[in-house]
Every structure is written in structure tokens, then in C-alpha cells.
Design an enzyme around this catalytic site. Structure first.
Site, PDB file in Angstrom:
ATOM      1  N   HIS A  57      54.067  45.081  40.304  1.00  0.00           N
ATOM      2  CA  HIS A  57      54.828  45.903  39.358  1.00  0.00           C
ATOM      3  C   HIS A  57      54.699  45.383  37.924  1.00  0.00           C
ATOM      4  O   HIS A  57      55.521  45.711  37.072  1.00  0.00           O
ATOM      5  CB  HIS A  57      56.307  45.920  39.745  1.00  0.00           C
ATOM      6  CG  HIS A  57      56.555  46.309  41.163  1.00  0.00           C
ATOM      7  ND1 HIS A  57      56.147  47.519  41.674  1.00  0.00           N
ATOM      8  CD2 HIS A  57      57.146  45.642  42.181  1.00  0.00           C
ATOM      9  CE1 HIS A  57      56.497  47.590  42.955  1.00  0.00           C
ATOM     10  NE2 HIS A  57      57.083  46.468  43.291  1.00  0.00           N
ATOM     11  N   HIS A 219      57.052  51.414  45.308  1.00  0.00           N
ATOM     12  CA  HIS A 219      56.136  50.887  46.324  1.00  0.00           C
ATOM     13  C   HIS A 219      55.344  52.002  46.996  1.00  0.00           C
ATOM     14  O   HIS A 219      54.700  51.769  48.019  1.00  0.00           O
ATOM     15  CB  HIS A 219      56.914  50.120  47.398  1.00  0.00           C
ATOM     16  CG  HIS A 219      57.810  49.064  46.875  1.00  0.00           C
ATOM     17  ND1 HIS A 219      59.143  49.296  46.581  1.00  0.00           N
ATOM     18  CD2 HIS A 219      57.569  47.771  46.565  1.00  0.00           C
ATOM     19  CE1 HIS A 219      59.684  48.181  46.127  1.00  0.00           C
ATOM     20  NE2 HIS A 219      58.751  47.246  46.104  1.00  0.00           N
TER      21      HIS A 219
END
Length: 333
Positions: A57, A219
Site C-alpha cells: 500500500h 486488498h
């Protein structure tokens, strides 16, 4: 799968070595277990602000370690929570008698592992508190969470809580500011393509050439619905409807608008979407007082965007404006 890596098993460690080489003036990296720590930590008398989660991320979370933001970040494997011993190592590297605040995204593994580390630290006599951010309006539950997911609002929370700690607030007050942000922030994301986790080697899901996943998680989790591709005006309007109606935001509110790339969306498209969002909010009488545009919480190379709205008051605005000096966020220094 084509990626600029050597070995999927060492991709996180290799990336951390590059982060340390590029920003040794701001941070240091410990590798066993993996922790990114402010270069001057621990600072006696200042509350430590610590966050973390699965890698993939970036720049969240390691890119936000530095003055005015995080004291430490704990990177797990790609899309996988860090272990309690790694979180505990971050606490030990940064926490003095002023205590620490753990910022946790609402994913089952993160919540459990940060909670365990906090309990271990408390048993050692440290004052460690936790807050859980759950700003995603897309779903109530997912395969990763019990309740809403923590997404783009995490960036704003880390900045504002870090600023409160930096001005010398006590732990009670840093925690109170963090809880205020959590109560006033909402996010929604969309995906045009799926990410590919290095050790998996194939996309996380399949989308047709004319499909968009609306309400995607960071995700690659499923969203609220799969919709036909539509022009940017219609898509951004759909996203804002979901945000504004949830808190809800009202005419006359002052807000921070955060327009985020999920990793693969170019700035050309990102600024286009941001401009539409500002216009549509203005038509609703919602005042955009602060802005953040860029890839700040990503999902590897996923094409897509997220929008985050934070309702501002004078205190939150001042904390947002205060100086910050990290690899990924920097102003006023």
C-alpha cells in the site's frame, strides 16, 4: 507477471532497504523483525504514534514516518498483517513515559496483532492505547473485517494524530483527536483492474473490459457492486453520493477532500476526477478547504481511485496544516 523484483519472498525486505537508503535523514529500518522508525526516536516526553499493516500500500505506512506524522511503521508481508512481536518492537523503539498511540486499520489480523502487542507493552509498564479506523462506506463486513474497513482516512488520521503528538499533547488528548477524526471521515474506492500479489503471480480478481468494481477494498476485496464502465462525471458523482449520504455531510460543512490513486491510475485521470469532485461538492454547498491528491494509499498496481472526505473544524485544520517532513508527505519545513 512482470514486476521489477528479484524474489517474491524477499520483495518487502528489498524495498525496505531502498527506503532506508533514500531517506536515512528521516528514518532507520530494523529488519528482524521489520520496523521503520524515526531517525531521532525515541523522543522523551512526546507521545509515540505508531501504525502499520501489510505491505503493498506504499507509501502507507513507512513513507509517513518522520516529523509531524508517525514515529514508527510496522510492515507485514504483502497484504498480510505484521506479527505482534514486530509491533512490540516498534513500541519498544519509540515509546517513553509519555506513552504511545497505535493506529490500526479495521482488518481482523491487524486488530488482533496490534491488540496483542499493546497488551504485552502494557504488561511491561508502558501506557499504550489503540484506535481502530473504519472509514470505508462500501460494505458493513468483508472477508477481511468485522465491520467497515480502514482505508484512505488512515492517511489523514496518521497526519493529524502525529501533529497532535508533535505539538506536545498528552496521550489522552492525542487519542481524543484521533477518535474525532475517525468519527468525521468517510471513504469509497473503485477499481478498473485488479492487483497482482508477487507471490501469487496472477490478478486477485477478474474484471471484464467494460466493468468497474464499485466499493473496492485496498486488498482487492469485493466492493458494493460491479457496474458497467461509465464516464468520469457519472462515476465521481456516484462515489460522492455514497460518501455524503453516509456521515452525512451537510451544506455549509468545511471538508478536506483526498483524491487517491490506487497505484495504477495516472495523475492525468486523478486530477480530472478531483476537479469533478470539487465541482460537485461546491454544488452541494460543501466547502473544500483542504486537499490532498496523489497515490498515498495504494493497492500495488491496481487501476482505480478512492475519495475521502474529512469534516473539518478549526483544530483539525490547524493540525493538518502543521509542518510535516516524511518521505511521502512534506510541507512547512
Amino acid at each position: 507477471m512482470k514486476k521489477i523484483i528479484n524474489d517474491p519472498e524477499t520483495v518487502v525486505t528489498d524495498s525496505l532497504r531502498g527506503l532506508a537508503a533514500a531517506h536515512s535523514d528521516l528514518l532507520r529500518v530494523e529488519y528482524d523483525p521489520a520496523v521503520v522508525v524515526r531517525a531521532d526516536a525515541p523522543v522523551r516526553g512526546r507521545v509515540a504514534v505508531i501504525s502499520g499493516g501489510g505491505s503493498g500500500h506504499e507509501p502507507l505506512h513507512g513513507g509517513f514516518v518522520g516529523q509531524g506524522m508517525l514515529d514508527a511503521a510496522v510492515p507485514g508481508a504483502v497484504f498480510t498483517s505484521p506479527t505482534p512481536d514486530a509491533v512490540q518492537a516498534a513500541v519498544n523503539a519509540t515509546t517513553t513515559d509519555a506513552g504511545a498511540l497505535l493506529i490500526v486499520k479495521n482488518y481482523t489480523g491487524d486488530v488482533l496483532n496490534f491488540e496483542t502487542a499493546g497488551e504485552l507493552a502494557s504488561a511491561d509498564g508502558l501506557d499504550v492505547r489503540s484506535v481502530v479506523i473504519d472509514d470505508d462506506v462500501a460494505v458493513a463486513d468483508s472477508t477481511f473485517t468485522a465491520g467497515r474497513r480502514g482505508v484512505g482516512g488512515t492517511v489523514l488520521l496518521e497526519k493529524i494524530a502525529g501533529a497532535a503528538a508533535g505539538r506536545g499533547d498528552r496521550l489522552d488528548d492525542v487519542e481524543a483527536v484521533a477518535r474525532k477524526v475517525i468519527g468525521q471521515v468517510r471513504s469509497i474506492g473503485v477499481a478498473l483492474t485488479a492487483p497482482t500479489v508477487p507471490h501469487v503471480g496472477e490478478p486477485s480478481f477478474e474484471l471484464g473490459p467494460d466493468e468497474i468494481e464499485f466499493g473496492i477494498g485496498i486488498h482487492g476485496e469485493p466492493g458494493r457492486e460491479r457496474i458497467p464502465a461509465e464516464p468520469a462525471d457519472a462515476l465521481v458523482s456516484r462515489m460522492l453520493d455514497a460518501l455524503v449520504e453516509d456521515l452525512p455531510f451537510h451544506q455549509g460543512d468545511d471538508v478536506l477532500l483526498f483524491t487517491n490513486s490506487m497505484g495504477g491510475t495516472p495523475l492525468l485521470e486523478l486530477y480530472l476526477a478531483h476537479g469533478i469532485a470539487e465541482r460537485l461538492l461546491g454544488e452541494r454547498g460543501i466547502n473544500v478547504r483542504r486537499r490532498l491528491v496523489g497515490p498515498y494509499i495504494t493497492s500495488l498496481e491496481m487501476q482505480g481511485i478512492s475519495l475521502t472526505l474529512l469534516r473539518l473544524d478549526d483544530e483539525l485544520t490547524d493540525l493538518w496544516d502543521s509542518p510535516v517532513n516524511t518521505p511521502a508527505l512534506r510541507w512547512g519545513v
